[in-house]
Design an enzyme around this catalytic site. Structure first.
Site, PDB file in Angstrom:
ATOM      1  N   ASP A 255      16.774 -18.479  -1.534  1.00 47.67           N
ATOM      2  CA  ASP A 255      15.833 -18.772  -0.459  1.00 47.67           C
ATOM      3  C   ASP A 255      16.535 -19.267   0.789  1.00 47.67           C
ATOM      4  OD1 ASP A 255      14.372 -19.169  -3.191  1.00 47.67           O
ATOM      5  OD2 ASP A 255      12.837 -18.706  -1.696  1.00 47.67           O
TER       6      ASP A 255
ATOM      7  N   ARG B 194       5.828 -23.120   4.512  1.00 49.40           N
ATOM      8  CA  ARG B 194       6.736 -23.510   3.422  1.00 49.40           C
ATOM      9  C   ARG B 194       8.093 -23.848   4.051  1.00 49.40           C
ATOM     10  NH1 ARG B 194       7.054 -19.780  -1.737  1.00 49.40           N
ATOM     11  NH2 ARG B 194       7.702 -21.734  -2.719  1.00 49.40           N
TER      12      ARG B 194
ATOM     13  N   GLY C 181       8.395 -15.294  -2.276  1.00 56.60           N
ATOM     14  CA  GLY C 181       9.677 -14.599  -2.235  1.00 56.60           C
ATOM     15  C   GLY C 181      10.172 -14.635  -0.792  1.00 56.60           C
ATOM     16  N   ALA C 182      11.369 -15.113  -0.573  1.00 56.02           N
ATOM     17  CA  ALA C 182      11.835 -15.375   0.792  1.00 56.02           C
ATOM     18  C   ALA C 182      11.600 -14.229   1.779  1.00 56.02           C
ATOM     19  CB  ALA C 182      13.313 -15.796   0.753  1.00 56.02           C
TER      20      ALA C 182
ATOM     21  N   GLN D 248       6.935 -17.256 -12.388  1.00 55.06           N
ATOM     22  CA  GLN D 248       7.248 -16.014 -11.674  1.00 55.06           C
ATOM     23  C   GLN D 248       8.015 -15.027 -12.570  1.00 55.06           C
ATOM     24  OE1 GLN D 248       7.639 -19.096 -10.411  1.00 55.06           O
ATOM     25  NE2 GLN D 248       7.479 -19.135  -8.174  1.00 55.06           N
TER      26      GLN D 248
ATOM     27  N   ASN E 293      17.665 -21.816  -4.539  1.00 55.92           N
ATOM     28  CA  ASN E 293      16.828 -20.830  -5.197  1.00 55.92           C
ATOM     29  C   ASN E 293      15.845 -21.563  -6.093  1.00 55.92           C
ATOM     30  OD1 ASN E 293      16.323 -17.910  -5.560  1.00 55.92           O
ATOM     31  ND2 ASN E 293      16.850 -18.328  -7.696  1.00 55.92           N
ATOM     32  N   LYS E 294      15.001 -20.805  -6.756  1.00 59.45           N
ATOM     33  CA  LYS E 294      13.996 -21.403  -7.623  1.00 59.45           C
ATOM     34  C   LYS E 294      14.561 -22.456  -8.560  1.00 59.45           C
ATOM     35  CE  LYS E 294      10.682 -20.791  -7.382  1.00 59.45           C
ATOM     36  NZ  LYS E 294      10.010 -21.632  -6.390  1.00 59.45           N
TER      37      LYS E 294
END
Ligand SMILES: CSC[C@H]1O[C@H](OP(=O)(O)O)[C@H](O)[C@@H]1O
Length: 343
Positions: free
Chosen positions: A236, A90, A48-49, A195, A246-247
């Site tokens: 993110d 990351r 999670g950012a 998630q 994002n995801k």
């Protein structure tokens, strides 16, 4: 209401809720070295950012405590090297680099070794407390977008454990319980590491928020048959023009939302904006281990030798985003409006 926290600084170490083991095992592990923090970020034990940024910030504090030298210049050099190492854990979530830059500034400002060790702990705690306040503010700005009975879709987990507390996309749902607003959440499971199925459902159920789990492939049919009134996700990295990473799967939800004529919101703190990234094409997209796709809980589901493409993120273009919900209010996804946030 139980709103979990995933990163806790206690007695000079990090107590980390290992998100890989949720929802079946709620286990806090102690991280007291820089390599342990690096591994926790890279392995998604913490994810999670904002949570990644907070964990890395405490990683810099651990670095300063791990080098015994009293020489300020030597200590600065060693801690900045460790900070650079953590920045490689990351590539997509800009909060990691935003937090490390703040920590590096604290390191650089220090005059003595003792002051450096004190100031980096204080700075990391400040980043964490600010994020908690920011996330609650995002929830306050998001809540008026919804009315009693609304059904809102989300993907991945942008909840309390992905931040300091409250989350970003999930923040309005936690606040809705405090305000007596009945909202229903449809959570996409979020392949490949689930998630949504593991974390978003767990958080919302604990908070007593109505939540239904769907597979990612059910999104279109669910929008059509379940009267979905909005989509809200985390981010993110938000580029200067409003394109938002994002995801993986978020881009598809944005396209579907447009097709069904429902609003698509990104919820993100200013620490997730990156004005140095002009647009979504410039956002580095992390590609992760193929085993995340070819295996489920260690059981292989695809033939040996199969080629795999495993991008962990995609980009929702600004023209598909209705608004970006920040701690300063809801902003239109365009360069001028975003620039004003930072003016
Ligand atoms: C509040 S930021 C959450 C954001 O981060 C997630 O990515 P990952 O689980 O790989 O760290 C996902 O993109 C969420 O929307």
């Amino acid at each position: 209401m139980n709103i979990p926290q995933s990163v806790i600084w206690e007695k000079g170490a990090i107590q980390l809720l290992d998100q890989r083991k949720l929802p079946h095992v709620t286990e806090y592990v102690t991280l007291d070295t820089v390599p342990a923090v690096f591994d926790a970020i890279q392995s998604l034990a913490v994810r999670g950012a904002p949570a990644i940024g907070i964990a890395a910030a405490f990683g810099v504090a651990l670095s300063a405590m791990s080098h015994p030298t009293g020489d300020i210049d030597e200590l600065k050099e060693q801690v900045l090297i460790d900070s650079g190492y953590l920045s490689q854990s990351r590539p997509t979530a800009v909060n990691l680099f935003w937090a490390l830059n703040r920590m590096n500034d604290a390191v650089t400002r220090a005059v003595t070794a003792d002051e450096l060790r004190e100031s980096v702990v204080a700075e990391a705690l400040a980043i964490q407390k600010e994020d908690e306040d920011v996330c609650r503010s995002i929830g306050e700005h998001a809540l008026p977008l919804f009315k009693d009975g609304d059904r809102v879709m989300t993907i991945c987990n942008a909840g309390s454990i992905a931040t300091a507390k409250y989350g970003t996309a999930l923040a309005p749902f936690f606040l809705s319980k405090e305000r007596g607003l009945q909202l229903s959440v449809f959570a996409c499971e979020t392949r490949p590491v689930f998630q949504g199925a593991r974390l978003t459902t767990w958080e919302l159920m604990q908070a007593g928020v109505d939540v239904t789990l769907i597979t990612d492939s059910m999104a279109a049919h669910t929008m059509k048959t379940k009267n979905i009134t909005a989509v809200i996700t985390g981010a993110d990295r938000v580029a200067a023009n409003g394109d938002s990473a994002n995801k993986i799967g978020t881009f598809g939800l944005a396209v579907l939302a447009k097709s069904f004529g429902i609003p698509f919101y990104i919820a993100a703190p200013l620490s997730t904006f990156d004005l140095d990234t002009p647009n979504g094409d410039a956002i580095p997209i992390e590609e992760r281990n193929p085993a995340e796709i070819t295996e489920v809980n260690g059981m292989r589901i695809a033939p040996e030798g199969i080629a795999v493409f495993n991008p962990a993120f995609d980009v929702a273009p600004a023209d598909l985003i209705t608004g970006i919900i920040t701690e300063k209010g809801i902003v239109k996804p365009n360069e001028q409006a975003i620039a004003k946030l930072f003016a």
